[in-house]
Design an enzyme around this catalytic site. Sequence first.
Site, mmCIF file in Angstrom:
data_model
loop_
_atom_site.group_PDB
_atom_site.id
_atom_site.type_symbol
_atom_site.label_atom_id
_atom_site.label_comp_id
_atom_site.label_asym_id
_atom_site.label_seq_id
_atom_site.Cartn_x
_atom_site.Cartn_y
_atom_site.Cartn_z
ATOM 1 N N HIS A 198 55.782 53.825 39.725
ATOM 2 C CA HIS A 198 56.297 56.200 39.385
ATOM 3 C C HIS A 198 56.644 56.331 40.937
ATOM 4 C CE1 HIS A 198 57.284 58.364 36.357
ATOM 5 N NE2 HIS A 198 56.304 59.339 36.951
ATOM 6 N N MET B 15 49.263 63.024 27.537
ATOM 7 C CA MET B 15 50.213 62.630 26.437
ATOM 8 C C MET B 15 49.771 64.203 26.253
ATOM 9 S SD MET B 15 51.610 60.651 23.196
ATOM 10 C CE MET B 15 50.644 61.875 22.117
ATOM 11 N N HIS C 213 49.724 60.688 40.396
ATOM 12 C CA HIS C 213 51.372 61.003 39.991
ATOM 13 C C HIS C 213 51.432 61.951 41.505
ATOM 14 C CE1 HIS C 213 54.963 63.866 38.859
ATOM 15 N NE2 HIS C 213 54.524 62.496 37.679
ATOM 16 N N CYS D 42 57.111 57.080 29.389
ATOM 17 C CA CYS D 42 56.392 56.943 29.283
ATOM 18 C C CYS D 42 55.898 55.325 28.900
ATOM 19 C CB CYS D 42 55.307 58.008 28.703
ATOM 20 S SG CYS D 42 55.399 58.938 30.219
ATOM 21 N N HIS D 43 56.247 54.779 27.556
ATOM 22 C CA HIS D 43 55.714 53.805 27.262
ATOM 23 C C HIS D 43 56.932 52.914 26.671
ATOM 24 C CE1 HIS D 43 52.329 56.400 24.727
ATOM 25 N NE2 HIS D 43 53.014 57.516 24.547
ATOM 26 N N CYS E 197 59.044 59.919 24.098
ATOM 27 C CA CYS E 197 58.209 58.910 24.222
ATOM 28 C C CYS E 197 58.895 58.315 25.704
ATOM 29 C CB CYS E 197 58.442 58.938 23.409
ATOM 30 S SG CYS E 197 58.191 59.253 21.362
HETATM 31 FE FE1 DHE Z 1 59.743 62.397 36.357
HETATM 32 C C1 DHE Z 1 60.664 62.947 39.618
HETATM 33 C C2 DHE Z 1 59.982 59.730 36.181
HETATM 34 C C3 DHE Z 1 58.030 63.027 32.823
HETATM 35 C C4 DHE Z 1 59.855 66.228 36.810
HETATM 36 N N1 DHE Z 1 59.422 60.733 37.765
HETATM 37 C C5 DHE Z 1 60.468 61.196 38.595
HETATM 38 C C6 DHE Z 1 60.162 60.064 39.354
HETATM 39 C C7 DHE Z 1 60.636 59.117 38.491
HETATM 40 C C8 DHE Z 1 60.173 60.222 37.101
HETATM 41 C C9 DHE Z 1 60.578 58.113 38.282
HETATM 42 C C10 DHE Z 1 61.115 59.939 41.173
HETATM 43 C C11 DHE Z 1 62.298 60.169 41.083
HETATM 44 C C12 DHE Z 1 62.182 59.772 42.493
HETATM 45 O O1 DHE Z 1 61.812 59.759 43.882
HETATM 46 O O2 DHE Z 1 63.368 58.724 43.094
HETATM 47 N N2 DHE Z 1 59.034 61.759 34.903
HETATM 48 C C13 DHE Z 1 59.306 60.079 34.933
HETATM 49 C C14 DHE Z 1 58.688 59.826 33.940
HETATM 50 O O3 DHE Z 1 59.179 58.156 33.177
HETATM 51 C C15 DHE Z 1 57.978 60.530 32.720
HETATM 52 C C16 DHE Z 1 56.469 60.165 33.194
HETATM 53 C C17 DHE Z 1 58.652 60.528 31.391
HETATM 54 C C18 DHE Z 1 59.752 60.924 31.259
HETATM 55 O O4 DHE Z 1 60.689 60.283 29.773
HETATM 56 O O5 DHE Z 1 60.425 60.963 31.741
HETATM 57 C C19 DHE Z 1 58.566 61.729 33.843
HETATM 58 N N3 DHE Z 1 59.228 64.611 35.431
HETATM 59 C C20 DHE Z 1 58.904 63.917 33.727
HETATM 60 C C21 DHE Z 1 58.616 65.180 32.623
HETATM 61 O O6 DHE Z 1 57.768 66.085 32.175
HETATM 62 C C22 DHE Z 1 59.170 66.781 34.129
HETATM 63 C C23 DHE Z 1 57.838 67.210 34.507
HETATM 64 C C24 DHE Z 1 60.110 67.600 33.294
HETATM 65 C C25 DHE Z 1 61.389 66.827 33.109
HETATM 66 O O7 DHE Z 1 61.955 66.679 33.692
HETATM 67 O O8 DHE Z 1 60.785 66.075 32.390
HETATM 68 C C26 DHE Z 1 59.334 65.714 35.394
HETATM 69 N N4 DHE Z 1 59.977 64.109 37.571
HETATM 70 C C27 DHE Z 1 60.638 65.576 37.731
HETATM 71 C C28 DHE Z 1 60.535 66.293 38.891
HETATM 72 C C29 DHE Z 1 60.240 64.974 39.483
HETATM 73 C C30 DHE Z 1 60.327 64.022 39.415
HETATM 74 C C31 DHE Z 1 60.442 67.405 38.874
HETATM 75 C C32 DHE Z 1 60.897 65.310 41.611
HETATM 76 C C33 DHE Z 1 59.927 65.872 42.172
HETATM 77 C C34 DHE Z 1 59.928 65.698 43.837
HETATM 78 O O9 DHE Z 1 60.029 66.999 43.333
HETATM 79 O O10 DHE Z 1 60.690 64.921 44.391
#
Ligand code: DHE
Length: 541
Positions: free
Chosen positions: A328, A85, A370, A46-47, A43
């Site tokens: 983000h 969500m 996103h 996001c929150h 959680c």
């Molecule tokens: Fe991510 C990138 C934050 C949920 C997989 N994710 C990012 C970035 C941020 C972020 C800030 C950019 C980083 C950068 O470029 O420097 N992600 C968050 C969250 O806060 C969020 C919404 C909730 C959480 O608790 O993490 C979240 N993200 C997810 C997922 O549910 C995903 C699908 C699987 C997981 O690992 O939890 C996921 N996020 C990814 C991936 C990237 C990413 C694969 C990089 C993408 C790319 O091609 O560069």
Amino acid sequence: MRKRVWVGLFAVLLGAFALAQQAVPKLTPEEMERAKEIYFQQCAGCHGVLRKGATGKNLEPENLLKQGKGVDYLKTIITNGFGGMPAWGKLGILSPEEVDLMARFLLNPVPEPPPWTFAEAKATWRVLVPVNERPKAPETKRNWENYFGVILRDVGKVAIVDGDTKELVAILPTGYATHILRSSKDGRYFYTIGRDGWAKIIDLWMEKPKVVAEMRACLDARSIDTSKYEGYEGKYAIIGCYWPSAFLVVDGQTLEPIKMVSTQGYVKSQGEFLRENRVASIVSSHFSPEWIVNIKEAGQTWLVDYDKIDKKGRPVSITVIDTERFLHDGGWDKSKRYFLVAANAMKKIVVIDAKTREFVASIPVGDKPHPGRGANWVHPKYGPVWATGHIKDNKIAVIGTDPEGHPEYAWKVVKMIEAPYPGNLFIKTHPKSPWLIVDFPVAPTPEANATLCAWQKDDLEKDPICWQVPGALEKKARMVHIEFNKDGTEFWVSAWGNVDTPTFIVVYDAQTLKEKARITGDWVITPTGKFNVYNTANDIY
Ligand code: DHE
């Protein structure tokens, strides 16, 4: 008469007391610990750890109670999902008991998250293979520049897969729910960051890649990058932390902590004070020795200069640009001069010019953009464009990015494409592929989660080709994150399932969209992001 008033007042007080008792359900100490763990895992991203909301809604207990949101309401939302969500209950990620626990937890006061100091970070730092004992040239005969680093999210590992042969080269422990990988400028090292704040360096020149250094930067993190500017390649790395909100500059070869800078501050330099002011995406500028660091809750983009950083107390120079709240993820435009980043809860894309080091534009798009790093191509009419999908609506916004050659389209949505579903997380293309590929892992139905769509880049009027990936529904998997190989001849997509069931990664032909191969094995557990060495090192997307 007076007696009746007193009786009435007593009844009201009794009612309020009963409501208060009902409204704040008790948790045993064990339940509280378990709920804190689940909240952190599922959680907080996001929150927010302080529950003030960002990508997700505010979940402070007083707000929930004010809105009349009690245990039953919260259980329904946690079970079935809401907006972007996930349906935690329906998807089987949380059991009915855990859903009930979380609903009760949310009505209790927000627990104080623990602190983390520079000294604590330094105490975790370990160089597993000293720099002088690492290979001086690639030891492997494999085409290591076409390796893919595949995150195996729920087992806290990264698999290194040979992009040419599709063979598994190594599986390495990288920390709880590794979030992203970034490459050094020469591609030799992968830098990983886990949700638990552990950063690792993987050396790909070794015959069998190994973790060569590790360090826990903080308690909750999502971003990492390296110094890519000419003359500084691989010298430093930076880790962006969610909690405590801060960034940590480290040695690029060993991860030795150098400077820790808190990002607590004021909304856009003027408003409310934020203890939780998280570091979201970070990119390394190609125009100066600095990182572009996005500060989520404050709505600021910080330009962090690494030119003077060293261990001797010299200044860390930071330029603060007020942009939009809830920054983000994002990526470069085709020229790698402009950085486009989603301010997701504001429904905007912010543009920063890395050359002039200025804010350029804030572009209204759809609901909860996103982009991942977005997708770049040259459109026959609009010139160079960059695109993002959205979590909460089914739009794909295509934005003009060429103020010199196509000023009439620059920093405008030139086309809003309709996708069959909302719930997109990643969008990708490659200069050599005619297709723009889109996933739907957070759409509300399993059928949509198992689907991919492709639009023809030079004719966005044409209907997309969409297909349900065979085997995904059976594995209860969501197709997520698209990554091209070095030559742009194929792209890979992960089938993200549950921790107890191995799934697969599908490899598609980048011209025909036909399935070419499927990477399977006991080790393919919860694959999410995949990072091709060459494309990641060279910012090709
Ligand atoms: Fe991510 C990138 C934050 C949920 C997989 N994710 C990012 C970035 C941020 C972020 C800030 C950019 C980083 C950068 O470029 O420097 N992600 C968050 C969250 O806060 C969020 C919404 C909730 C959480 O608790 O993490 C979240 N993200 C997810 C997922 O549910 C995903 C699908 C699987 C997981 O690992 O939890 C996921 N996020 C990814 C991936 C990237 C990413 C694969 C990089 C993408 C790319 O091609 O560069």
